[in-house]
Scaffold this motif. Structure first.
Motif, PDB file in Angstrom:
ATOM      1  N   PRO A   1       0.813  -1.222   0.000  1.00  0.00           N
ATOM      2  CA  PRO A   1       0.000   0.000   0.000  1.00  0.00           C
ATOM      3  C   PRO A   1       0.846   1.271   0.000  1.00  0.00           C
ATOM      4  O   PRO A   1       0.457   2.281  -0.600  1.00  0.00           O
ATOM      5  CB  PRO A   1      -0.812  -0.115   1.290  1.00  0.00           C
ATOM      6  CG  PRO A   1      -0.858  -1.569   1.590  1.00  0.00           C
ATOM      7  CD  PRO A   1       0.409  -2.138   1.055  1.00  0.00           C
ATOM      8  N   GLU A   2       2.014   1.230   0.647  1.00  0.00           N
ATOM      9  CA  GLU A   2       2.885   2.406   0.665  1.00  0.00           C
ATOM     10  C   GLU A   2       3.396   2.727  -0.743  1.00  0.00           C
ATOM     11  O   GLU A   2       3.418   3.881  -1.169  1.00  0.00           O
ATOM     12  CB  GLU A   2       4.083   2.192   1.611  1.00  0.00           C
ATOM     13  CG  GLU A   2       3.724   2.057   3.075  1.00  0.00           C
ATOM     14  CD  GLU A   2       3.296   0.645   3.441  1.00  0.00           C
ATOM     15  OE1 GLU A   2       3.725  -0.330   2.758  1.00  0.00           O
ATOM     16  OE2 GLU A   2       2.504   0.508   4.376  1.00  0.00           O
ATOM     17  N   GLU A   3       3.804   1.674  -1.486  1.00  0.00           N
ATOM     18  CA  GLU A   3       4.284   1.880  -2.845  1.00  0.00           C
ATOM     19  C   GLU A   3       3.158   2.379  -3.748  1.00  0.00           C
ATOM     20  O   GLU A   3       3.362   3.209  -4.636  1.00  0.00           O
ATOM     21  CB  GLU A   3       4.855   0.579  -3.408  1.00  0.00           C
ATOM     22  CG  GLU A   3       6.144   0.141  -2.757  1.00  0.00           C
ATOM     23  CD  GLU A   3       6.584  -1.228  -3.240  1.00  0.00           C
ATOM     24  OE1 GLU A   3       5.712  -2.058  -3.606  1.00  0.00           O
ATOM     25  OE2 GLU A   3       7.794  -1.478  -3.244  1.00  0.00           O
TER      26      GLU A   3
ATOM     27  N   ARG B   1       0.658   6.923  -6.689  1.00  0.00           N
ATOM     28  CA  ARG B   1      -0.466   7.835  -6.883  1.00  0.00           C
ATOM     29  C   ARG B   1      -0.045   9.286  -6.687  1.00  0.00           C
ATOM     30  O   ARG B   1      -0.565  10.178  -7.340  1.00  0.00           O
ATOM     31  CB  ARG B   1      -1.592   7.508  -5.904  1.00  0.00           C
ATOM     32  CG  ARG B   1      -2.438   6.368  -6.358  1.00  0.00           C
ATOM     33  CD  ARG B   1      -3.680   6.288  -5.516  1.00  0.00           C
ATOM     34  NE  ARG B   1      -4.479   5.162  -5.973  1.00  0.00           N
ATOM     35  CZ  ARG B   1      -5.275   4.472  -5.205  1.00  0.00           C
ATOM     36  NH1 ARG B   1      -5.406   4.776  -3.927  1.00  0.00           N
ATOM     37  NH2 ARG B   1      -5.964   3.471  -5.692  1.00  0.00           N
ATOM     38  N   SER B   2       0.835   9.515  -5.758  1.00  0.00           N
ATOM     39  CA  SER B   2       1.250  10.884  -5.494  1.00  0.00           C
ATOM     40  C   SER B   2       2.237  11.384  -6.547  1.00  0.00           C
ATOM     41  O   SER B   2       2.610  12.541  -6.541  1.00  0.00           O
ATOM     42  CB  SER B   2       1.866  10.986  -4.097  1.00  0.00           C
ATOM     43  OG  SER B   2       3.054  10.219  -4.043  1.00  0.00           O
ATOM     44  N   CYS B   3       2.621  10.529  -7.404  1.00  0.00           N
ATOM     45  CA  CYS B   3       3.554  10.879  -8.479  1.00  0.00           C
ATOM     46  C   CYS B   3       2.943  11.962  -9.368  1.00  0.00           C
ATOM     47  O   CYS B   3       1.745  11.989  -9.631  1.00  0.00           O
ATOM     48  CB  CYS B   3       3.873   9.623  -9.280  1.00  0.00           C
ATOM     49  SG  CYS B   3       4.720   9.908 -10.814  1.00  0.00           S
ATOM     50  N   ARG B   4       3.779  12.860  -9.859  1.00  0.00           N
ATOM     51  CA  ARG B   4       3.331  13.992 -10.675  1.00  0.00           C
ATOM     52  C   ARG B   4       2.647  13.510 -11.955  1.00  0.00           C
ATOM     53  O   ARG B   4       1.618  14.050 -12.363  1.00  0.00           O
ATOM     54  CB  ARG B   4       4.530  14.868 -11.018  1.00  0.00           C
ATOM     55  CG  ARG B   4       4.147  16.071 -11.833  1.00  0.00           C
ATOM     56  CD  ARG B   4       5.328  16.999 -12.006  1.00  0.00           C
ATOM     57  NE  ARG B   4       4.909  18.154 -12.763  1.00  0.00           N
ATOM     58  CZ  ARG B   4       5.490  18.570 -13.864  1.00  0.00           C
ATOM     59  NH1 ARG B   4       6.538  17.931 -14.325  1.00  0.00           N
ATOM     60  NH2 ARG B   4       5.049  19.619 -14.504  1.00  0.00           N
TER      61      ARG B   4
END
Length: 166
Positions: free
Chosen positions: A102-104, A109-112
């Motif tokens: 889940p962390e990865e 998802r937070s990637c630009r």
């Protein structure tokens, strides 16, 4: 020509030789009709044989275009090897222990780039919705019927939702 078996005619500087038909026996009408009948039956047999020959040539062409037994065996072996390699790859994927945590997933998802794609997805979805709503203003049937007639599939049809805005 001197014995009278063949005749000679002179045309200018050329001489032509042909059989003397006066020495041949004359055929009666019955013999001529019999010969005509023979010609007719032989012509029929010839047509049957020509049809059979064309059919056999077609079969030969079809057989020449198809694979031989040895080529088929090679193709089957190659396909079996491909199938085995795909099954092995599938088993490796099924037994993989390095699934995404889940962390990865959150990091991805937070990637630009992912945010940019989601933004573009929302923008295009909004444009398409506005366009379809404008079309449906004058359309006599329901929205669902219009989508079925035109062949439009929506995200909701496939149970897809946009990720939450970050």
């Amino acid at each position: 020509a001197q014995q009278g078996c063949i005749r000679e005619k002179t045309y200018g500087k050329q001489k032509i030789y042909f059989a003397d038909q006066e020495q041949l026996p004359a055929a009666s009408d019955a013999e001529l009709r019999g010969l005509d009948g023979d010609i007719t039956t032989l012509s029929g047999k010839l047509q049957v044989l020509q049809q059979s020959c064309r059919q056999m040539e077609g079969e030969l062409k079809e057989l020449n275009g198809s694979m031989t037994t040895s080529e088929m065996a090679r193709e089957i072996e190659e396909l079996k090897r491909d199938c085995a390699s795909y099954e092995e790859k599938l088993e490796r994927m099924k037994s993989a222990t390095n699934h995404v945590t889940p962390e990865e997933k959150e990091k991805a998802r937070s990637c630009r780039g992912q945010r940019q794609y989601c933004k573009e997805w929302r923008r295009r979805k909004r444009m398409a919705t506005e366009l379809l709503d404008a079309i449906l203003e004058g359309y006599p049937k329901s929205k669902k019927q219009f989508f079925e007639e035109v062949g439009i599939e929506t995200d909701e049809d496939h149970h897809v939702t946009l990720p939450a805005a970050v």
